[in-house]
Design an enzyme around this catalytic site. Structure first.
Site, PDB file in Angstrom:
ATOM      1  N   GLU A 164      47.741  39.819  46.213  1.00 55.57           N
ATOM      2  CA  GLU A 164      47.495  40.785  45.134  1.00 55.57           C
ATOM      3  C   GLU A 164      46.018  41.131  45.098  1.00 55.57           C
ATOM      4  O   GLU A 164      45.238  40.630  45.908  1.00 55.57           O
ATOM      5  CB  GLU A 164      47.965  40.211  43.784  1.00 55.57           C
ATOM      6  CG  GLU A 164      47.315  38.895  43.417  1.00 55.57           C
ATOM      7  CD  GLU A 164      47.913  38.231  42.171  1.00 55.57           C
ATOM      8  OE1 GLU A 164      48.417  38.937  41.285  1.00 55.57           O
ATOM      9  OE2 GLU A 164      47.831  36.996  42.095  1.00 55.57           O
ATOM     10  N   ARG A 173      54.298  35.661  28.176  1.00 53.16           N
ATOM     11  CA  ARG A 173      53.654  35.046  29.345  1.00 53.16           C
ATOM     12  C   ARG A 173      52.628  34.000  28.910  1.00 53.16           C
ATOM     13  O   ARG A 173      52.468  32.964  29.572  1.00 53.16           O
ATOM     14  CB  ARG A 173      52.982  36.114  30.216  1.00 53.16           C
ATOM     15  CG  ARG A 173      52.393  35.525  31.493  1.00 53.16           C
ATOM     16  CD  ARG A 173      51.866  36.583  32.439  1.00 53.16           C
ATOM     17  NE  ARG A 173      50.760  37.314  31.859  1.00 53.16           N
ATOM     18  CZ  ARG A 173      50.238  38.417  32.392  1.00 53.16           C
ATOM     19  NH1 ARG A 173      50.727  38.910  33.510  1.00 53.16           N
ATOM     20  NH2 ARG A 173      49.232  39.023  31.801  1.00 53.16           N
ATOM     21  N   TYR A 209      44.672  32.632  29.571  1.00 53.41           N
ATOM     22  CA  TYR A 209      44.218  33.825  28.847  1.00 53.41           C
ATOM     23  C   TYR A 209      45.212  34.956  28.992  1.00 53.41           C
ATOM     24  O   TYR A 209      46.116  34.899  29.826  1.00 53.41           O
ATOM     25  CB  TYR A 209      42.824  34.256  29.325  1.00 53.41           C
ATOM     26  CG  TYR A 209      42.782  34.954  30.663  1.00 53.41           C
ATOM     27  CD1 TYR A 209      42.966  34.255  31.851  1.00 53.41           C
ATOM     28  CD2 TYR A 209      42.570  36.332  30.748  1.00 53.41           C
ATOM     29  CE1 TYR A 209      42.929  34.909  33.071  1.00 53.41           C
ATOM     30  CE2 TYR A 209      42.525  36.984  31.968  1.00 53.41           C
ATOM     31  CZ  TYR A 209      42.709  36.265  33.134  1.00 53.41           C
ATOM     32  OH  TYR A 209      42.677  36.908  34.340  1.00 53.41           O
ATOM     33  N   ARG A 218      33.331  14.679  28.738  1.00 51.17           N
ATOM     34  CA  ARG A 218      33.902  15.170  30.000  1.00 51.17           C
ATOM     35  C   ARG A 218      34.695  14.046  30.640  1.00 51.17           C
ATOM     36  O   ARG A 218      34.175  12.947  30.836  1.00 51.17           O
ATOM     37  CB  ARG A 218      32.799  15.634  30.945  1.00 51.17           C
ATOM     38  CG  ARG A 218      33.327  16.130  32.291  1.00 51.17           C
ATOM     39  CD  ARG A 218      32.197  16.681  33.159  1.00 51.17           C
ATOM     40  NE  ARG A 218      32.707  17.183  34.437  1.00 51.17           N
ATOM     41  CZ  ARG A 218      32.780  16.444  35.548  1.00 51.17           C
ATOM     42  NH1 ARG A 218      32.378  15.180  35.558  1.00 51.17           N
ATOM     43  NH2 ARG A 218      33.250  16.975  36.661  1.00 51.17           N
ATOM     44  N   LYS A 267      48.419  32.078  34.186  1.00 47.68           N
ATOM     45  CA  LYS A 267      47.224  32.916  33.999  1.00 47.68           C
ATOM     46  C   LYS A 267      46.058  32.078  33.488  1.00 47.68           C
ATOM     47  O   LYS A 267      45.698  32.119  32.311  1.00 47.68           O
ATOM     48  CB  LYS A 267      47.541  34.086  33.062  1.00 47.68           C
ATOM     49  CG  LYS A 267      46.530  35.223  33.152  1.00 47.68           C
ATOM     50  CD  LYS A 267      47.081  36.471  32.513  1.00 47.68           C
ATOM     51  CE  LYS A 267      46.065  37.582  32.372  1.00 47.68           C
ATOM     52  NZ  LYS A 267      45.454  38.039  33.610  1.00 47.68           N
TER      53      LYS A 267
HETATM   54  N1  PDD Z   1      44.257  40.675  35.048  1.00 46.60           N
HETATM   55  N2  PDD Z   1      47.193  39.771  39.111  1.00 46.60           N
HETATM   56  C1  PDD Z   1      46.092  39.147  38.677  1.00 46.60           C
HETATM   57  C2  PDD Z   1      45.472  38.118  39.548  1.00 46.60           C
HETATM   58  C3  PDD Z   1      45.544  39.464  37.415  1.00 46.60           C
HETATM   59  O1  PDD Z   1      44.448  38.820  36.973  1.00 46.60           O
HETATM   60  C4  PDD Z   1      46.154  40.473  36.622  1.00 46.60           C
HETATM   61  C5  PDD Z   1      45.629  40.858  35.258  1.00 46.60           C
HETATM   62  C6  PDD Z   1      47.301  41.109  37.137  1.00 46.60           C
HETATM   63  C7  PDD Z   1      48.042  42.172  36.350  1.00 46.60           C
HETATM   64  O2  PDD Z   1      48.709  41.607  35.251  1.00 46.60           O
HETATM   65  P1  PDD Z   1      49.004  42.472  33.948  1.00 46.60           P
HETATM   66  O3  PDD Z   1      49.716  43.680  34.409  1.00 46.60           O
HETATM   67  O4  PDD Z   1      49.844  41.588  33.133  1.00 46.60           O
HETATM   68  O5  PDD Z   1      47.671  42.806  33.328  1.00 46.60           O
HETATM   69  C8  PDD Z   1      47.798  40.728  38.372  1.00 46.60           C
HETATM   70  C9  PDD Z   1      43.667  40.966  33.762  1.00 46.60           C
HETATM   71  C10 PDD Z   1      43.807  42.387  33.349  1.00 46.60           C
HETATM   72  C11 PDD Z   1      42.242  40.479  33.764  1.00 46.60           C
HETATM   73  O6  PDD Z   1      42.018  39.407  34.332  1.00 46.60           O
HETATM   74  O7  PDD Z   1      41.355  41.127  33.191  1.00 46.60           O
END
Ligand code: PDD
Length: 287
Positions: A183, A52, A33, A101, A151
């Site tokens: 993070e 990305r 996503y 599945r 992601k």
């Molecule tokens: N999340 N680290 C994680 C684990 C994240 O899920 C996100 C973003 C970031 C920051 O990435 P970016 O700057 O590209 O948004 C770092 C999004 C916003 C979410 O899951 O809603």
């Protein structure tokens, strides 16, 4: 107001949108996503998010080539149809529906990916600067899988960690692995010590934040010192300031960790300045 969402080429009212129960996104979290911020009806960092997204798809061998112009048109259509002024656009692409599945997934383009988009409204981030408050953070172990640079929608641990924080009266959780912060649950983590911005270096340990990349560039352009390395909770406790970045929070100050104030325990001047710089600069390039 009911939103118009996008499912595989169709724009439909959210109550009418359907995806198969056998979709691998649903039963296997086999999906990726992106979240793109929108301010004044324009998208921030769209190119970065699309790049990305392609990387995440490629890492999982999901056979889908992002067509930049198509994606731009779909995102813009979502903004228009939902009258979105400020907020975000979520896009999810799963490997698709193999019809049952099964742990073994079909090769390449034997199934078509499922593409879903929806919008979320949020307050204008520029309105709250004078009354901007910082987040109180707690810490938990990082129990996620080891490809956090992809992601994926495997967000169970971040969701548990964020919920635990809120229920305990905090705003978010920073996750710890082998004694250092990886993070936040959905954001990248930073401290500032003696005017140096310290944030973990890119690897499989963390998501390569799009906001992170731009913010570090803007900071570098302004001769701010940056150190990309892991840091400990003790370092956070003795830091001058801390903050997070993400598409949903932009740059957000962090004022305490595990109940210990960071610096003065108030929003730091660098964090506030970086937030203003980030919003201003990324808006200039918004499309
Ligand atoms: N999340 N680290 C994680 C684990 C994240 O899920 C996100 C973003 C970031 C920051 O990435 P970016 O700057 O590209 O948004 C770092 C999004 C916003 C979410 O899951 O809603």
């Amino acid at each position: 107001m009911s939103r118009i969402v996008y499912v595989n080429g169709n724009y439909v009212p959210e109550a009418e949108a359907t995806v198969s129960v056998f979709d691998r996104g649903f039963v296997m979290a086999d999906a990726i996503y992106e979240v793109t911020a929108v301010i004044d009806g324009k998208m921030l960092e769209f190119d970065g998010h699309m790049a990305r997204m392609q990387r995440s798809l490629d890492e999982l061998n999901i056979a889908y080539k992002v067509d930049y112009d198509d994606m731009l048109a779909i995102h813009r259509e979502m903004i228009t149809r939902n009258n979105l002024v400020t907020g975000g656009i979520y896009i999810q692409i799963s490997r698709g529906n193999p019809g049952d599945r099964d742990f073994i997934f079909p090769e390449g383009d034997a199934i078509s990916p499922t593409i879903v988009l929806f919008t979320q409204e949020k307050p204008d981030p520029r309105l709250d600067e004078s009354k901007l408050t910082g987040w109180h953070i707690m810490t938990m172990e990082d129990l996620r899988w080891h490809r956090r640079d992809i992601k994926t929608v495997q967000l169970l641990w971040p969701s548990i960690a964020k919920t635990a924080a809120i229920r305990a009266g905090f705003d978010d959780t920073w996750m710890i692995e082998n004694g250092t912060i990886t993070e936040g649950t959905s954001n990248n983590a930073y401290i500032i010590k003696d005017n140096v911005i310290i944030t973990r270096q890119l690897s499989h340990d963390i998501l390569h934040g799009i906001t992170r990349a731009s913010l570090l560039r803007y900071a570098h352009d302004r001769q701010m010192k940056i150190e990309e390395r892991p840091f400990t909770v003790d370092e956070v406790k003795s830091a001058d300031e801390a903050f997070i970045t993400s598409a949903s929070t932009y740059v957000k100050p962090v004022v305490s960790i595990d109940g210990v104030n960071i610096g003065s325990g108030k929003v730091g001047k660098h964090a506030l300045q970086l937030r203003q710089i980030y919003i201003e600069e990324s808006l200039k390039a918004a499309i």
